[in-house]
Design a protein around this motif. Structure first.
Motif, PDB file in Angstrom:
ATOM      1  N   PHE A  64      28.719  34.397  38.701  1.00  0.00           N
ATOM      2  CA  PHE A  64      29.366  34.888  39.250  1.00  0.00           C
ATOM      3  C   PHE A  64      29.915  35.886  38.208  1.00  0.00           C
ATOM      4  CE2 PHE A  64      30.741  31.508  37.471  1.00  0.00           C
ATOM      5  CZ  PHE A  64      31.720  31.287  37.076  1.00  0.00           C
ATOM      6  N   ARG A  65      30.559  37.343  38.479  1.00  0.00           N
ATOM      7  CA  ARG A  65      31.482  37.535  36.944  1.00  0.00           C
ATOM      8  C   ARG A  65      33.292  37.517  38.317  1.00  0.00           C
ATOM      9  NH1 ARG A  65      32.480  43.083  38.941  1.00  0.00           N
ATOM     10  NH2 ARG A  65      30.846  43.624  40.856  1.00  0.00           N
ATOM     11  N   LEU A  66      34.352  37.564  36.604  1.00  0.00           N
ATOM     12  CA  LEU A  66      35.360  37.519  37.278  1.00  0.00           C
ATOM     13  C   LEU A  66      36.304  39.094  37.328  1.00  0.00           C
ATOM     14  CD1 LEU A  66      36.246  33.940  35.488  1.00  0.00           C
ATOM     15  CD2 LEU A  66      36.184  34.390  37.634  1.00  0.00           C
ATOM     16  N   PRO A  67      37.499  38.756  37.813  1.00  0.00           N
ATOM     17  CA  PRO A  67      38.213  40.447  37.903  1.00  0.00           C
ATOM     18  C   PRO A  67      38.376  40.749  36.086  1.00  0.00           C
ATOM     19  CG  PRO A  67      38.587  39.539  39.184  1.00  0.00           C
ATOM     20  CD  PRO A  67      37.584  38.351  38.408  1.00  0.00           C
ATOM     21  N   GLU A  68      38.761  41.718  34.859  1.00  0.00           N
ATOM     22  CA  GLU A  68      38.146  41.605  33.456  1.00  0.00           C
ATOM     23  C   GLU A  68      40.075  41.581  33.449  1.00  0.00           C
ATOM     24  OE1 GLU A  68      37.359  44.511  32.215  1.00  0.00           O
ATOM     25  OE2 GLU A  68      35.798  45.236  32.923  1.00  0.00           O
ATOM     26  N   ASP A  69      41.600  41.390  34.501  1.00  0.00           N
ATOM     27  CA  ASP A  69      42.530  40.849  34.208  1.00  0.00           C
ATOM     28  C   ASP A  69      42.626  39.571  34.828  1.00  0.00           C
ATOM     29  OD1 ASP A  69      42.221  40.905  37.427  1.00  0.00           O
ATOM     30  OD2 ASP A  69      43.673  42.297  37.560  1.00  0.00           O
ATOM     31  N   SER A  70      41.524  38.921  34.685  1.00  0.00           N
ATOM     32  CA  SER A  70      41.799  37.583  35.277  1.00  0.00           C
ATOM     33  C   SER A  70      42.367  36.414  34.143  1.00  0.00           C
ATOM     34  CB  SER A  70      40.739  37.476  35.484  1.00  0.00           C
ATOM     35  OG  SER A  70      40.850  35.061  35.643  1.00  0.00           O
ATOM     36  N   GLU A  71      43.217  36.316  34.238  1.00  0.00           N
ATOM     37  CA  GLU A  71      43.834  34.637  32.945  1.00  0.00           C
ATOM     38  C   GLU A  71      42.761  33.764  32.650  1.00  0.00           C
ATOM     39  OE1 GLU A  71      47.223  32.098  33.578  1.00  0.00           O
ATOM     40  OE2 GLU A  71      47.217  32.342  35.739  1.00  0.00           O
ATOM     41  N   PHE A  72      41.984  33.604  33.538  1.00  0.00           N
ATOM     42  CA  PHE A  72      41.216  32.550  32.707  1.00  0.00           C
ATOM     43  C   PHE A  72      40.123  33.331  32.893  1.00  0.00           C
ATOM     44  CE2 PHE A  72      43.637  31.516  36.686  1.00  0.00           C
ATOM     45  CZ  PHE A  72      43.892  30.559  36.176  1.00  0.00           C
ATOM     46  N   LEU A  73      39.391  34.821  32.127  1.00  0.00           N
ATOM     47  CA  LEU A  73      38.266  34.886  31.769  1.00  0.00           C
ATOM     48  C   LEU A  73      38.723  34.834  30.008  1.00  0.00           C
ATOM     49  CD1 LEU A  73      36.090  37.067  32.060  1.00  0.00           C
ATOM     50  CD2 LEU A  73      37.226  39.114  31.578  1.00  0.00           C
TER      51      LEU A  73
END
Length: 286
Positions: free
Chosen positions: A13-22
Protein backbone atom coordinates in the motif's frame (compact mmCIF):
# COMPACT_ATOMS: atom_id res chain seq x y z
CA UNK A 1 16.64 -4.89 -24.03
CA UNK A 2 19.31 -6.60 -21.91
CA UNK A 3 19.41 -10.36 -21.34
CA UNK A 4 19.17 -9.83 -17.60
CA UNK A 5 16.04 -10.96 -15.82
CA UNK A 6 13.57 -8.21 -15.03
CA UNK A 7 11.58 -8.12 -11.80
CA UNK A 8 9.19 -5.71 -10.13
CA UNK A 9 8.78 -5.06 -6.41
CA UNK A 10 5.24 -4.16 -5.35
CA UNK A 11 4.44 -2.34 -2.13
CA UNK A 12 1.34 -3.56 -0.24
CA UNK A 13 0.00 0.00 0.00
CA UNK A 14 0.96 3.64 -0.13
CA UNK A 15 -0.11 6.44 2.18
CA UNK A 16 -1.11 9.98 1.21
CA UNK A 17 1.88 12.28 1.20
CA UNK A 18 0.25 14.48 3.84
CA UNK A 19 -0.33 11.61 6.28
CA UNK A 20 1.07 12.21 9.76
CA UNK A 21 1.90 8.48 9.88
CA UNK A 22 4.07 8.46 6.75
CA UNK A 23 7.62 7.55 7.81
CA UNK A 24 9.24 6.43 4.55
CA UNK A 25 10.26 8.05 1.27
CA UNK A 26 7.60 8.48 -1.42
CA UNK A 27 9.72 10.56 -3.80
CA UNK A 28 13.13 9.90 -5.25
CA UNK A 29 15.05 7.13 -6.97
CA UNK A 30 13.82 3.56 -6.59
CA UNK A 31 16.64 2.79 -4.15
CA UNK A 32 15.30 5.56 -1.92
CA UNK A 33 11.74 4.25 -2.17
CA UNK A 34 12.66 0.69 -1.19
CA UNK A 35 12.52 0.62 2.60
CA UNK A 36 15.82 -0.35 4.29
CA UNK A 37 17.76 -0.48 1.01
CA UNK A 38 20.92 0.82 2.69
CA UNK A 39 20.33 -0.49 6.20
CA UNK A 40 19.92 -4.11 5.04
CA UNK A 41 22.40 -3.94 2.16
CA UNK A 42 19.71 -4.93 -0.35
CA UNK A 43 21.74 -3.73 -3.32
CA UNK A 44 23.73 -6.96 -3.42
CA UNK A 45 20.55 -8.96 -4.10
CA UNK A 46 19.49 -6.69 -6.94
CA UNK A 47 22.75 -6.00 -8.74
CA UNK A 48 22.33 -8.89 -11.21
CA UNK A 49 18.72 -8.11 -12.23
CA UNK A 50 16.87 -5.18 -13.75
CA UNK A 51 14.20 -4.06 -11.33
CA UNK A 52 11.32 -1.66 -11.02
CA UNK A 53 9.46 -0.42 -7.97
CA UNK A 54 5.68 -0.10 -7.77
CA UNK A 55 4.30 1.94 -4.84
CA UNK A 56 1.17 -0.19 -4.52
CA UNK A 57 -2.44 0.95 -4.12
CA UNK A 58 -3.46 3.90 -2.02
CA UNK A 59 -4.45 2.46 1.36
CA UNK A 60 -8.24 2.02 1.09
CA UNK A 61 -8.96 2.12 4.84
CA UNK A 62 -7.19 5.31 6.00
CA UNK A 63 -3.83 7.06 6.13
CA UNK A 64 -1.94 4.78 8.55
CA UNK A 65 0.05 1.51 8.17
CA UNK A 66 -1.85 -1.77 7.89
CA UNK A 67 -2.14 -3.75 11.12
CA UNK A 68 -5.37 -5.74 11.61
CA UNK A 69 -7.23 -8.37 9.56
CA UNK A 70 -9.75 -5.95 8.04
CA UNK A 71 -6.98 -3.65 6.83
CA UNK A 72 -4.99 -6.57 5.42
CA UNK A 73 -8.04 -7.83 3.51
CA UNK A 74 -8.71 -4.42 1.99
CA UNK A 75 -5.07 -3.97 1.00
CA UNK A 76 -4.91 -7.47 -0.52
CA UNK A 77 -7.90 -6.84 -2.74
CA UNK A 78 -6.49 -3.50 -3.88
CA UNK A 79 -3.05 -4.93 -4.71
CA UNK A 80 -4.34 -7.87 -6.78
CA UNK A 81 -5.36 -5.67 -9.70
CA UNK A 82 -1.83 -4.28 -9.81
CA UNK A 83 -0.26 -7.74 -9.69
CA UNK A 84 -2.50 -8.94 -12.52
CA UNK A 85 -1.63 -5.97 -14.70
CA UNK A 86 2.09 -6.50 -14.14
CA UNK A 87 1.92 -10.27 -14.68
CA UNK A 88 -0.09 -9.88 -17.92
CA UNK A 89 2.21 -7.20 -19.29
CA UNK A 90 4.95 -9.62 -20.27
CA UNK A 91 7.49 -7.09 -19.04
CA UNK A 92 8.65 -9.07 -16.01
CA UNK A 93 10.19 -12.46 -15.29
CA UNK A 94 9.23 -12.30 -11.61
CA UNK A 95 7.23 -10.32 -9.07
CA UNK A 96 8.14 -9.78 -5.43
CA UNK A 97 5.50 -8.63 -2.96
CA UNK A 98 6.87 -6.23 -0.36
CA UNK A 99 5.31 -6.11 3.10
CA UNK A 100 5.87 -8.51 5.99
CA UNK A 101 2.24 -9.64 6.23
CA UNK A 102 2.21 -10.37 2.48
CA UNK A 103 -1.44 -9.39 1.83
CA UNK A 104 -2.83 -11.18 -1.22
CA UNK A 105 0.19 -13.47 -1.57
CA UNK A 106 -1.68 -16.71 -2.35
CA UNK A 107 -3.98 -14.97 -4.78
CA UNK A 108 -1.01 -13.26 -6.42
CA UNK A 109 0.70 -16.62 -6.86
CA UNK A 110 -2.45 -17.88 -8.57
CA UNK A 111 -2.33 -14.88 -10.92
CA UNK A 112 1.38 -15.41 -11.52
CA UNK A 113 0.88 -19.10 -12.35
CA UNK A 114 -1.74 -18.19 -14.95
CA UNK A 115 0.82 -16.00 -16.74
CA UNK A 116 3.93 -18.08 -16.02
CA UNK A 117 5.44 -15.49 -13.66
CA UNK A 118 6.77 -16.55 -10.23
CA UNK A 119 5.62 -14.44 -7.29
CA UNK A 120 7.36 -14.41 -3.90
CA UNK A 121 6.56 -12.73 -0.60
CA UNK A 122 8.30 -11.95 2.65
CA UNK A 123 6.69 -14.20 5.28
CA UNK A 124 6.57 -17.39 3.22
CA UNK A 125 10.12 -16.88 1.97
CA UNK A 126 11.42 -16.45 5.53
CA UNK A 127 9.63 -19.61 6.65
CA UNK A 128 11.24 -21.67 3.92
CA UNK A 129 14.73 -20.28 4.43
CA UNK A 130 14.40 -20.73 8.20
CA UNK A 131 13.40 -24.37 7.68
CA UNK A 132 16.57 -24.90 5.65
CA UNK A 133 18.92 -23.69 8.38
CA UNK A 134 17.27 -24.74 11.64
CA UNK A 135 14.63 -26.99 13.14
CA UNK A 136 12.46 -24.23 14.64
CA UNK A 137 12.10 -20.50 14.10
CA UNK A 138 10.61 -17.66 16.11
CA UNK A 139 9.09 -14.43 14.82
CA UNK A 140 9.73 -10.97 16.27
CA UNK A 141 6.68 -8.79 15.74
CA UNK A 142 4.94 -5.76 17.21
CA UNK A 143 1.20 -5.16 17.72
CA UNK A 144 -0.86 -8.14 18.86
CA UNK A 145 -3.48 -7.59 16.13
CA UNK A 146 -0.72 -7.85 13.52
CA UNK A 147 0.81 -10.85 15.28
CA UNK A 148 -2.45 -12.80 15.34
CA UNK A 149 -2.93 -12.19 11.62
CA UNK A 150 0.68 -13.25 11.00
CA UNK A 151 0.28 -16.38 13.13
CA UNK A 152 -2.25 -17.62 10.57
CA UNK A 153 0.36 -17.24 7.83
CA UNK A 154 2.46 -19.84 9.64
CA UNK A 155 -0.49 -22.26 9.60
CA UNK A 156 -1.31 -21.44 5.99
CA UNK A 157 2.27 -22.21 4.95
CA UNK A 158 2.18 -25.59 6.73
CA UNK A 159 5.02 -24.57 9.03
CA UNK A 160 3.45 -25.52 12.38
CA UNK A 161 6.11 -28.11 13.18
CA UNK A 162 8.89 -25.60 12.49
CA UNK A 163 7.31 -22.73 14.44
CA UNK A 164 8.66 -22.06 17.94
CA UNK A 165 6.94 -18.81 18.96
CA UNK A 166 6.10 -15.21 18.29
CA UNK A 167 7.71 -12.64 20.55
CA UNK A 168 6.29 -9.12 20.58
CA UNK A 169 8.06 -5.86 21.32
CA UNK A 170 6.04 -2.93 22.70
CA UNK A 171 6.90 -0.44 19.95
CA UNK A 172 4.03 -0.27 17.42
CA UNK A 173 3.82 1.66 14.21
CA UNK A 174 2.13 5.03 14.35
CA UNK A 175 -1.64 4.96 13.91
CA UNK A 176 -4.74 6.61 15.36
CA UNK A 177 -5.27 5.81 19.03
CA UNK A 178 -1.58 5.46 19.81
CA UNK A 179 -0.86 8.56 21.87
CA UNK A 180 2.92 8.50 22.12
CA UNK A 181 3.99 8.73 18.48
CA UNK A 182 7.39 9.95 19.68
CA UNK A 183 8.16 6.47 20.94
CA UNK A 184 6.85 4.56 17.93
CA UNK A 185 9.06 2.06 16.12
CA UNK A 186 9.89 4.43 13.21
CA UNK A 187 11.21 6.96 15.72
CA UNK A 188 13.27 4.23 17.41
CA UNK A 189 14.60 3.25 13.99
CA UNK A 190 15.71 6.78 13.19
CA UNK A 191 17.61 6.98 16.46
CA UNK A 192 19.21 3.55 16.06
CA UNK A 193 20.39 4.28 12.51
CA UNK A 194 21.91 7.50 13.82
CA UNK A 195 24.05 5.41 16.16
CA UNK A 196 22.09 5.85 19.38
CA UNK A 197 21.35 3.04 21.77
CA UNK A 198 17.59 2.47 21.70
CA UNK A 199 15.04 0.65 23.81
CA UNK A 200 13.49 -1.04 20.76
CA UNK A 201 16.76 -2.69 19.77
CA UNK A 202 17.34 -3.90 23.32
CA UNK A 203 13.76 -5.20 23.50
CA UNK A 204 14.19 -7.07 20.21
CA UNK A 205 17.47 -8.67 21.30
CA UNK A 206 15.90 -9.66 24.62
CA UNK A 207 12.91 -11.15 22.80
CA UNK A 208 15.16 -13.11 20.46
CA UNK A 209 17.23 -14.46 23.36
CA UNK A 210 14.08 -15.48 25.21
CA UNK A 211 12.89 -17.29 22.09
CA UNK A 212 16.16 -19.24 22.07
CA UNK A 213 16.21 -20.08 25.78
CA UNK A 214 12.51 -20.61 26.45
CA UNK A 215 10.90 -21.55 23.12
CA UNK A 216 13.56 -23.65 21.40
CA UNK A 217 14.13 -21.28 18.48
CA UNK A 218 17.18 -21.97 16.33
CA UNK A 219 16.43 -19.22 13.79
CA UNK A 220 15.02 -15.72 14.30
CA UNK A 221 12.72 -14.10 11.73
CA UNK A 222 10.68 -10.89 11.61
CA UNK A 223 6.96 -10.26 11.05
CA UNK A 224 5.97 -6.75 10.00
CA UNK A 225 8.29 -5.21 7.42
CA UNK A 226 8.45 -2.24 9.79
CA UNK A 227 10.64 -4.46 11.99
CA UNK A 228 13.02 -5.64 9.25
CA UNK A 229 15.50 -2.85 9.98
CA UNK A 230 16.17 -4.55 13.33
CA UNK A 231 17.78 -7.59 11.67
CA UNK A 232 21.45 -6.49 11.75
CA UNK A 233 21.03 -5.07 15.25
CA UNK A 234 19.51 -8.28 16.60
CA UNK A 235 22.09 -10.43 14.87
CA UNK A 236 24.91 -8.37 16.38
CA UNK A 237 23.23 -8.24 19.79
CA UNK A 238 22.81 -12.01 19.92
CA UNK A 239 26.40 -12.51 18.80
CA UNK A 240 27.56 -10.31 21.67
CA UNK A 241 25.63 -12.54 24.07
CA UNK A 242 27.20 -15.67 22.62
CA UNK A 243 24.43 -16.80 20.26
CA UNK A 244 25.59 -17.47 16.71
CA UNK A 245 22.33 -18.28 14.93
CA UNK A 246 20.69 -17.18 11.66
CA UNK A 247 18.66 -13.96 11.87
CA UNK A 248 16.54 -13.42 8.77
CA UNK A 249 14.38 -10.66 7.32
CA UNK A 250 11.80 -10.91 4.59
CA UNK A 251 13.22 -8.84 1.74
CA UNK A 252 16.48 -10.73 1.21
CA UNK A 253 14.75 -14.10 1.64
CA UNK A 254 12.09 -13.21 -0.96
CA UNK A 255 14.69 -11.84 -3.40
CA UNK A 256 16.73 -15.04 -3.26
CA UNK A 257 13.64 -17.25 -3.51
CA UNK A 258 12.45 -15.33 -6.57
CA UNK A 259 15.82 -15.77 -8.27
CA UNK A 260 15.70 -19.51 -7.52
CA UNK A 261 12.24 -19.89 -9.07
CA UNK A 262 13.24 -17.89 -12.14
CA UNK A 263 16.39 -19.98 -12.54
CA UNK A 264 14.37 -23.21 -12.32
CA UNK A 265 11.70 -21.89 -14.66
CA UNK A 266 8.96 -22.40 -12.07
CA UNK A 267 5.99 -20.32 -10.98
CA UNK A 268 3.48 -22.47 -9.06
CA UNK A 269 1.73 -25.82 -9.34
CA UNK A 270 -1.49 -25.90 -11.36
CA UNK A 271 -2.79 -28.40 -8.81
CA UNK A 272 -2.43 -25.90 -5.98
CA UNK A 273 -3.83 -23.13 -8.19
CA UNK A 274 -6.04 -24.88 -10.78
CA UNK A 275 -7.32 -22.98 -13.80
CA UNK A 276 -11.08 -22.56 -14.15
CA UNK A 277 -11.34 -25.48 -16.57
CA UNK A 278 -8.30 -27.77 -16.15
CA UNK A 279 -7.55 -30.49 -18.69
CA UNK A 280 -7.82 -33.03 -15.88
CA UNK A 281 -9.39 -32.79 -12.42
CA UNK A 282 -8.88 -34.84 -9.28
CA UNK A 283 -11.76 -36.70 -7.66
CA UNK A 284 -10.19 -36.59 -4.20
CA UNK A 285 -8.18 -33.92 -2.38
CA UNK A 286 -6.73 -34.78 1.04
Amino acid sequence: MSGRRRIVLVQPFRLPEDSEFLTWNVRGEKQELLMNYENLGLGKYLEDVDWDFHPGPLAPYGDWPVENRKEFALVAAARLAIVEELAKSGDYDGIMLLGGGEPGALESREIGREHGVPVTSCATAQFHVAAMVGSKFSVIDLAESHAMYYRNLVRQAGMEQRFASMRLIPYPLGRPGYDDQRNSLPVQKERALAGEKTEAVEAAVDAAESAILEDGAEVITFGCSGTFWLQPFVRAGLKERGWDIPVLEGYSSAFVQLKLLMELGLSASALQFPPDRPDRSRSRIL
